[in-house]
Design a protein around this motif. Structure first.
Motif, PDB file in Angstrom:
ATOM      1  N   SER A  20      19.262 -26.236  43.333  1.00  0.00           N
ATOM      2  CA  SER A  20      20.077 -27.427  43.564  1.00  0.00           C
ATOM      3  C   SER A  20      19.242 -28.603  44.047  1.00  0.00           C
ATOM      4  CB  SER A  20      21.177 -27.130  44.609  1.00  0.00           C
ATOM      5  OG  SER A  20      20.625 -26.984  45.898  1.00  0.00           O
ATOM      6  N   GLY A  21      18.051 -28.344  44.554  1.00  0.00           N
ATOM      7  CA  GLY A  21      17.217 -29.437  45.036  1.00  0.00           C
ATOM      8  C   GLY A  21      15.887 -29.531  44.367  1.00  0.00           C
ATOM      9  N   LYS A  22      15.646 -28.715  43.342  1.00  0.00           N
ATOM     10  CA  LYS A  22      14.336 -28.655  42.698  1.00  0.00           C
ATOM     11  C   LYS A  22      14.385 -29.253  41.313  1.00  0.00           C
ATOM     12  CE  LYS A  22      10.018 -27.096  42.773  1.00  0.00           C
ATOM     13  NZ  LYS A  22       9.045 -27.511  43.781  1.00  0.00           N
ATOM     14  N   PRO A  23      13.661 -30.357  41.025  1.00  0.00           N
ATOM     15  CA  PRO A  23      13.676 -30.943  39.698  1.00  0.00           C
ATOM     16  C   PRO A  23      12.923 -30.082  38.696  1.00  0.00           C
ATOM     17  CG  PRO A  23      12.024 -32.013  41.045  1.00  0.00           C
ATOM     18  CD  PRO A  23      12.770 -31.080  41.947  1.00  0.00           C
ATOM     19  N   VAL A  24      13.214 -30.285  37.428  1.00  0.00           N
ATOM     20  CA  VAL A  24      12.468 -29.600  36.366  1.00  0.00           C
ATOM     21  C   VAL A  24      11.060 -30.160  36.335  1.00  0.00           C
ATOM     22  CG1 VAL A  24      12.349 -29.103  33.916  1.00  0.00           C
ATOM     23  CG2 VAL A  24      14.571 -29.302  35.025  1.00  0.00           C
ATOM     24  N   LEU A  25      10.068 -29.271  36.353  1.00  0.00           N
ATOM     25  CA  LEU A  25       8.681 -29.714  36.279  1.00  0.00           C
ATOM     26  C   LEU A  25       8.379 -30.192  34.869  1.00  0.00           C
ATOM     27  CD1 LEU A  25       6.996 -26.814  38.282  1.00  0.00           C
ATOM     28  CD2 LEU A  25       7.706 -29.050  39.131  1.00  0.00           C
ATOM     29  N   ASP A  26       7.672 -31.308  34.760  1.00  0.00           N
ATOM     30  CA  ASP A  26       7.351 -31.864  33.444  1.00  0.00           C
ATOM     31  C   ASP A  26       5.937 -31.452  33.071  1.00  0.00           C
ATOM     32  OD1 ASP A  26       7.128 -33.230  31.137  1.00  0.00           O
ATOM     33  OD2 ASP A  26       7.202 -35.236  32.003  1.00  0.00           O
ATOM     34  N   HIS A  27       5.837 -30.469  32.169  1.00  0.00           N
ATOM     35  CA  HIS A  27       4.526 -30.006  31.727  1.00  0.00           C
ATOM     36  C   HIS A  27       4.311 -30.323  30.242  1.00  0.00           C
ATOM     37  CE1 HIS A  27       3.931 -27.716  35.449  1.00  0.00           C
ATOM     38  NE2 HIS A  27       5.190 -27.352  35.346  1.00  0.00           N
TER      39      HIS A  27
ATOM     40  N   TYR B  91       3.951 -22.070  31.347  1.00  0.00           N
ATOM     41  CA  TYR B  91       4.063 -21.772  29.909  1.00  0.00           C
ATOM     42  C   TYR B  91       4.413 -20.298  29.741  1.00  0.00           C
ATOM     43  CZ  TYR B  91       3.061 -23.305  25.142  1.00  0.00           C
ATOM     44  OH  TYR B  91       3.174 -23.701  23.825  1.00  0.00           O
ATOM     45  N   PRO B  92       5.648 -19.917  30.061  1.00  0.00           N
ATOM     46  CA  PRO B  92       6.013 -18.494  30.093  1.00  0.00           C
ATOM     47  C   PRO B  92       5.966 -17.822  28.728  1.00  0.00           C
ATOM     48  CG  PRO B  92       7.951 -19.876  30.364  1.00  0.00           C
ATOM     49  CD  PRO B  92       6.775 -20.791  30.430  1.00  0.00           C
ATOM     50  N   LYS B  93       5.741 -16.520  28.781  1.00  0.00           N
ATOM     51  CA  LYS B  93       5.687 -15.688  27.579  1.00  0.00           C
ATOM     52  C   LYS B  93       7.050 -15.006  27.409  1.00  0.00           C
ATOM     53  CE  LYS B  93       0.770 -14.722  28.336  1.00  0.00           C
ATOM     54  NZ  LYS B  93       0.657 -15.456  29.631  1.00  0.00           N
TER      55      LYS B  93
ATOM     56  N   LYS C 268       8.844 -17.782  14.915  1.00  0.00           N
ATOM     57  CA  LYS C 268       8.296 -18.823  14.030  1.00  0.00           C
ATOM     58  C   LYS C 268       8.794 -20.212  14.425  1.00  0.00           C
ATOM     59  CE  LYS C 268       5.861 -18.366  11.337  1.00  0.00           C
ATOM     60  NZ  LYS C 268       4.385 -18.553  11.385  1.00  0.00           N
ATOM     61  N   MET C 269      10.042 -20.320  14.884  1.00  0.00           N
ATOM     62  CA  MET C 269      10.541 -21.614  15.367  1.00  0.00           C
ATOM     63  C   MET C 269       9.696 -22.120  16.530  1.00  0.00           C
ATOM     64  SD  MET C 269      14.663 -20.906  15.179  1.00  0.00           S
ATOM     65  CE  MET C 269      15.157 -22.479  15.886  1.00  0.00           C
ATOM     66  N   CYS C 270       9.322 -21.202  17.409  1.00  0.00           N
ATOM     67  CA  CYS C 270       8.473 -21.591  18.539  1.00  0.00           C
ATOM     68  C   CYS C 270       7.096 -22.023  18.040  1.00  0.00           C
ATOM     69  CB  CYS C 270       8.345 -20.429  19.519  1.00  0.00           C
ATOM     70  SG  CYS C 270       7.403 -20.826  21.001  1.00  0.00           S
ATOM     71  N   ASP C 271       6.538 -21.294  17.088  1.00  0.00           N
ATOM     72  CA  ASP C 271       5.232 -21.665  16.523  1.00  0.00           C
ATOM     73  C   ASP C 271       5.246 -23.077  15.982  1.00  0.00           C
ATOM     74  OD1 ASP C 271       4.261 -19.155  17.098  1.00  0.00           O
ATOM     75  OD2 ASP C 271       4.462 -18.371  15.052  1.00  0.00           O
ATOM     76  N   ARG C 272       6.392 -23.509  15.440  1.00  0.00           N
ATOM     77  CA  ARG C 272       6.476 -24.820  14.797  1.00  0.00           C
ATOM     78  C   ARG C 272       7.069 -25.900  15.712  1.00  0.00           C
ATOM     79  NH1 ARG C 272       7.917 -23.386   8.446  1.00  0.00           N
ATOM     80  NH2 ARG C 272       5.996 -22.186   8.100  1.00  0.00           N
ATOM     81  N   GLY C 273       7.177 -25.589  17.010  1.00  0.00           N
ATOM     82  CA  GLY C 273       7.584 -26.594  17.992  1.00  0.00           C
ATOM     83  C   GLY C 273       9.061 -26.807  18.131  1.00  0.00           C
ATOM     84  N   GLN C 274       9.877 -25.939  17.530  1.00  0.00           N
ATOM     85  CA  GLN C 274      11.325 -26.078  17.673  1.00  0.00           C
ATOM     86  C   GLN C 274      11.837 -25.488  18.980  1.00  0.00           C
ATOM     87  OE1 GLN C 274      11.697 -24.597  13.317  1.00  0.00           O
ATOM     88  NE2 GLN C 274      13.678 -25.523  13.762  1.00  0.00           N
ATOM     89  N   ILE C 275      11.035 -24.660  19.617  1.00  0.00           N
ATOM     90  CA  ILE C 275      11.273 -24.164  20.971  1.00  0.00           C
ATOM     91  C   ILE C 275      10.019 -24.495  21.759  1.00  0.00           C
ATOM     92  CG2 ILE C 275      11.819 -22.169  22.424  1.00  0.00           C
ATOM     93  CD1 ILE C 275      12.936 -20.798  19.914  1.00  0.00           C
ATOM     94  N   LYS C 276      10.165 -25.247  22.846  1.00  0.00           N
ATOM     95  CA  LYS C 276       9.000 -25.843  23.507  1.00  0.00           C
ATOM     96  C   LYS C 276       8.678 -25.165  24.840  1.00  0.00           C
ATOM     97  CE  LYS C 276      10.035 -30.372  21.464  1.00  0.00           C
ATOM     98  NZ  LYS C 276       8.993 -30.247  20.432  1.00  0.00           N
ATOM     99  N   ASN C 277       7.450 -25.414  25.291  1.00  0.00           N
ATOM    100  CA  ASN C 277       6.983 -25.042  26.637  1.00  0.00           C
ATOM    101  C   ASN C 277       6.942 -23.544  26.886  1.00  0.00           C
ATOM    102  OD1 ASN C 277       6.767 -27.804  27.428  1.00  0.00           O
ATOM    103  ND2 ASN C 277       8.981 -27.846  27.755  1.00  0.00           N
TER     104      ASN C 277
END
Length: 306
Positions: free
Chosen positions: A298-305, A171-173, A198-207
């Motif tokens: 190239s070989g690492k999937p996106v982690l699902d958090h 959950y990067p800052k 504010k977009m991030c606060d309201r969930g428009q930018i996630k994780n």
């Protein structure tokens, strides 16, 4: 979690080295990379360019021609299109810019019909060790987005967050960097920073957590943030620095290399396969780190958090 950028090497699969297609490979730095990466069993190479010049450089550097593939293609535009075709057909795992202009290389990468577009915005991210602390830090966009608008900045943030999560940071800052830490209508990027927060606060930018505007000092220094009475989880602890435009980002990035002599890796996000696009003035060491990060991706999937 990748704690230091040099740690990336231990996460690479030496039993199944990736294949890198290099456009305009007739370059001494490319030869040094080929020699070093093959000795470490990290990668194999398809060298596309002027075969006579490439063969001469291979001999000068003591590289056996049997260990690489060479494709004769002296025209830079065609060389770029060739490595893109190799990537799309699965004949190489990632591609790299050699001794040719960035615009020529990107024209092939971004070709609407034959390129490596995914529909996402492409952005460049610089990876480096966090100064004075544990872990890594990112800055973006240091090479591609000239004067991004609000939606482009949102995409730049999302690309950087995706990279950070692939490297193990849940959950990067994110700090939206400006010249000051207050909203000023006369400085448009401070308005964008406030909206994106504010977009991030309201969930428009996630994780992630997005805050801004923040000046560079109070984005990265807890002491500076405390001195200016700036609070919040991002102030002084930013994992990702998003700059307002290319001019600012590129100058800060170059200062890491030429003033601070720091190791950095450059990553391109938003393409179908990883693309290594370093500056011709980058050190061989930094080019090698950029390749290693691209191989890792190239070989690492996106982690699902989520």
């Amino acid at each position: 979690m990748i704690k230091r950028i040099r740690d990336i090497e231990q996460y690479l699969d030496r039993e199944n080295p990736k294949i890198i297609g290099v456009a305009a490979a007739e370059d001494q730095d490319i030869m040094e990379l080929v020699k070093e990466m093959e000795q470490r069993r990290i990668a194999r190479f398809v060298l596309v360019g002027d075969s006579e010049k490439i063969t001469g450089l291979l001999e000068e550097n003591g590289i056996l021609k049997e260990t690489v593939s060479v494709i004769h293609c002296p025209d830079h535009g065609e060389a770029a299109r060739t490595v893109v075709r190799l990537a799309k057909s699965g004949e190489c795992d990632l591609i790299m810019k050699g001794n040719l202009h960035t615009s020529v290389f990107l024209k092939a990468v971004l070709d609407k019909e034959n390129g490596l577009n995914t529909g996402k915005m492409l952005s460049q991210i610089t990876v480096y060790d966090r100064p004075g602390g544990d872990g890594i830090q990112l800055m973006t966009d240091c090479a591609m987005a000239i004067e991004p608008g609000l939606e482009e900045k949102k995409a730049i943030i999302e690309n950087a967050v995706e990279l950070m999560r692939r490297l193990g940071y849940d959950y990067p800052k994110v700090a939206m960097v400006s010249a000051l830490e207050v909203v000023n209508p006369k400085i448009p990027d401070t308005m964008d920073a406030a909206v994106l927060s504010k977009m991030c606060d309201r969930g428009q930018i996630k994780n992630c957590i997005v805050d801004g505007p923040l000046a560079l000092d109070n984005a990265v220094s807890e002491e500076a943030a405390r001195h200016k009475n700036i609070t919040g989880p991002v102030a002084g602890h930013a994992d990702i620095l998003v700059f307002p435009n290319l001019q600012v980002a590129n100058c800060v990035f170059k200062s890491l290399i030429f003033f601070a002599k720091m190791d950095t890796a450059a990553v391109i996000m938003g393409t179908k396969v990883p693309v290594v696009m370093t500056s011709r003035t980058d050190t061989v060491e930094n080019k090698m780190l950029s390749i290693m990060f691209s191989i890792y991706l190239s070989g690492k999937p996106v982690l699902d958090h989520s």
